[in-house]
Design a protein around this motif. Sequence first.
Motif, PDB file in Angstrom:
ATOM      1  N   GLU A   1       1.023  -1.129   0.045  1.00  0.00           N
ATOM      2  CA  GLU A   1       0.005  -0.017   0.062  1.00  0.00           C
ATOM      3  C   GLU A   1       0.848   1.187   0.083  1.00  0.00           C
ATOM      4  OE1 GLU A   1      -3.328  -0.402  -0.235  1.00  0.00           O
ATOM      5  OE2 GLU A   1      -3.588  -2.336   0.223  1.00  0.00           O
ATOM      6  N   THR A   2       0.394   2.366  -0.395  1.00  0.00           N
ATOM      7  CA  THR A   2       1.165   3.629  -0.622  1.00  0.00           C
ATOM      8  C   THR A   2       0.423   4.618   0.184  1.00  0.00           C
ATOM      9  OG1 THR A   2       1.869   3.422  -2.921  1.00  0.00           O
ATOM     10  CG2 THR A   2       2.057   5.326  -2.205  1.00  0.00           C
ATOM     11  N   TYR A   3       1.165   5.357   1.216  1.00  0.00           N
ATOM     12  CA  TYR A   3       0.608   6.231   2.043  1.00  0.00           C
ATOM     13  C   TYR A   3       1.528   7.491   2.110  1.00  0.00           C
ATOM     14  CZ  TYR A   3      -1.810   8.475   6.221  1.00  0.00           C
ATOM     15  OH  TYR A   3      -2.214   9.099   6.999  1.00  0.00           O
ATOM     16  N   LYS A   4       0.955   8.617   1.553  1.00  0.00           N
ATOM     17  CA  LYS A   4       1.767  10.023   1.656  1.00  0.00           C
ATOM     18  C   LYS A   4       3.183   9.869   0.770  1.00  0.00           C
ATOM     19  CE  LYS A   4      -0.317  11.995   5.583  1.00  0.00           C
ATOM     20  NZ  LYS A   4       0.049  12.437   6.984  1.00  0.00           N
ATOM     21  N   GLY A   5       3.194   9.122  -0.224  1.00  0.00           N
ATOM     22  CA  GLY A   5       4.164   8.727  -1.213  1.00  0.00           C
ATOM     23  C   GLY A   5       5.247   7.455  -0.597  1.00  0.00           C
ATOM     24  N   GLU A   6       4.785   7.056   0.479  1.00  0.00           N
ATOM     25  CA  GLU A   6       5.712   5.929   0.954  1.00  0.00           C
ATOM     26  C   GLU A   6       4.869   4.473   0.925  1.00  0.00           C
ATOM     27  OE1 GLU A   6       8.919   6.262   1.989  1.00  0.00           O
ATOM     28  OE2 GLU A   6       8.788   8.537   1.908  1.00  0.00           O
ATOM     29  N   THR A   7       5.719   3.516   0.445  1.00  0.00           N
ATOM     30  CA  THR A   7       5.233   2.199   0.143  1.00  0.00           C
ATOM     31  C   THR A   7       5.225   1.351   1.503  1.00  0.00           C
ATOM     32  OG1 THR A   7       6.056   2.379  -2.117  1.00  0.00           O
ATOM     33  CG2 THR A   7       5.374   0.064  -1.034  1.00  0.00           C
ATOM     34  N   TYR A   8       4.339   0.808   1.885  1.00  0.00           N
ATOM     35  CA  TYR A   8       4.283  -0.233   2.926  1.00  0.00           C
ATOM     36  C   TYR A   8       3.954  -1.622   2.682  1.00  0.00           C
ATOM     37  CZ  TYR A   8       4.149   4.172   5.646  1.00  0.00           C
ATOM     38  OH  TYR A   8       4.790   5.402   6.483  1.00  0.00           O
ATOM     39  N   ALA A   9       4.466  -2.589   3.487  1.00  0.00           N
ATOM     40  CA  ALA A   9       3.904  -3.969   3.222  1.00  0.00           C
ATOM     41  C   ALA A   9       2.885  -4.012   4.501  1.00  0.00           C
ATOM     42  CB  ALA A   9       5.291  -4.807   3.716  1.00  0.00           C
ATOM     43  N   VAL A  10       1.847  -4.267   3.996  1.00  0.00           N
ATOM     44  CA  VAL A  10       0.467  -4.405   5.015  1.00  0.00           C
ATOM     45  C   VAL A  10       0.269  -5.966   5.234  1.00  0.00           C
ATOM     46  CG1 VAL A  10      -1.823  -3.990   5.472  1.00  0.00           C
ATOM     47  CG2 VAL A  10      -0.212  -2.223   4.131  1.00  0.00           C
ATOM     48  N   TYR A  11       0.232  -6.395   6.605  1.00  0.00           N
ATOM     49  CA  TYR A  11      -0.082  -7.680   6.991  1.00  0.00           C
ATOM     50  C   TYR A  11      -1.578  -7.733   7.429  1.00  0.00           C
ATOM     51  CZ  TYR A  11       4.965  -7.987   6.280  1.00  0.00           C
ATOM     52  OH  TYR A  11       6.151  -7.982   5.723  1.00  0.00           O
TER      53      TYR A  11
END
Length: 251
Positions: free
Chosen positions: A211-221
């Motif tokens: 997922e992308t949030y405020k330009g940063e990419t996150y691994a969402v578990y």
Amino acid sequence: MKTRLFKTLSLCFALLMLLVSCSKVPTMKMKDGVYVNKKTKTSYTHASACYRANEYVDNPVAKIEPKEGQEIILYSISGMDGKKWLCDENFLVYHAVGENPPALWEMTIREVFINKTVNASYTVQKITEASKIEKLIEIYQNGTSFSYDDITHADLSVKPNPKRYDIVFADTSLSYYLDYLQFEHEVQVWEEVSDPKNVESAYPGVEMTLETYKGETYAVYHFGKHIMYNRETGRCYPVDDVLAPYFTEEN
């Protein structure tokens, strides 16, 4: 009038006898991190708060004199060695140094109770199916876990506010208590990743999306809505597959 007076006198007498019996038991004080019974030469320590006695013998055997607060009266736990295993009036367990309570997976669990406390505790679900109980214990012993502090709401700002229950694994003399948390929304853990094309899962076997949030990419578990939680260690264990079928929206 006589009956009421008799009941009052009986109650006063019972309280007096309790005070007398408590005054005769040895007093234990903290020394080098343990409580020492000078009469029996035995030292005691707290068991984890996960352990509770199911029942105690209603005859005080010792008392703890804390540095602050009220003294704690101790009793023998029914069905256990009364010289090695004690509990207080809240059923919290104390054991002789050198003794250790069994791990959950070493206990003989035939019933699991899910209790809710509102002024008083009451049971909302009872699990007796062996395969379900074994699965819960297996998850707790070997399953994937995560820190409660890492739980992240989808908008990264809302604090989780789950429904809270006790989940009680009942053995003959001792029970093992954990928290059972029901979340309204799916429990997620977000972790920032530096290279979206090369992400190694931090929680093998758990569904992961990017997922992308405020330009940063996150691994969402994604851990589901039903969580077993040990508040002492802060670890959470997803148990949707086992517990979700026992609950409806009304619980």
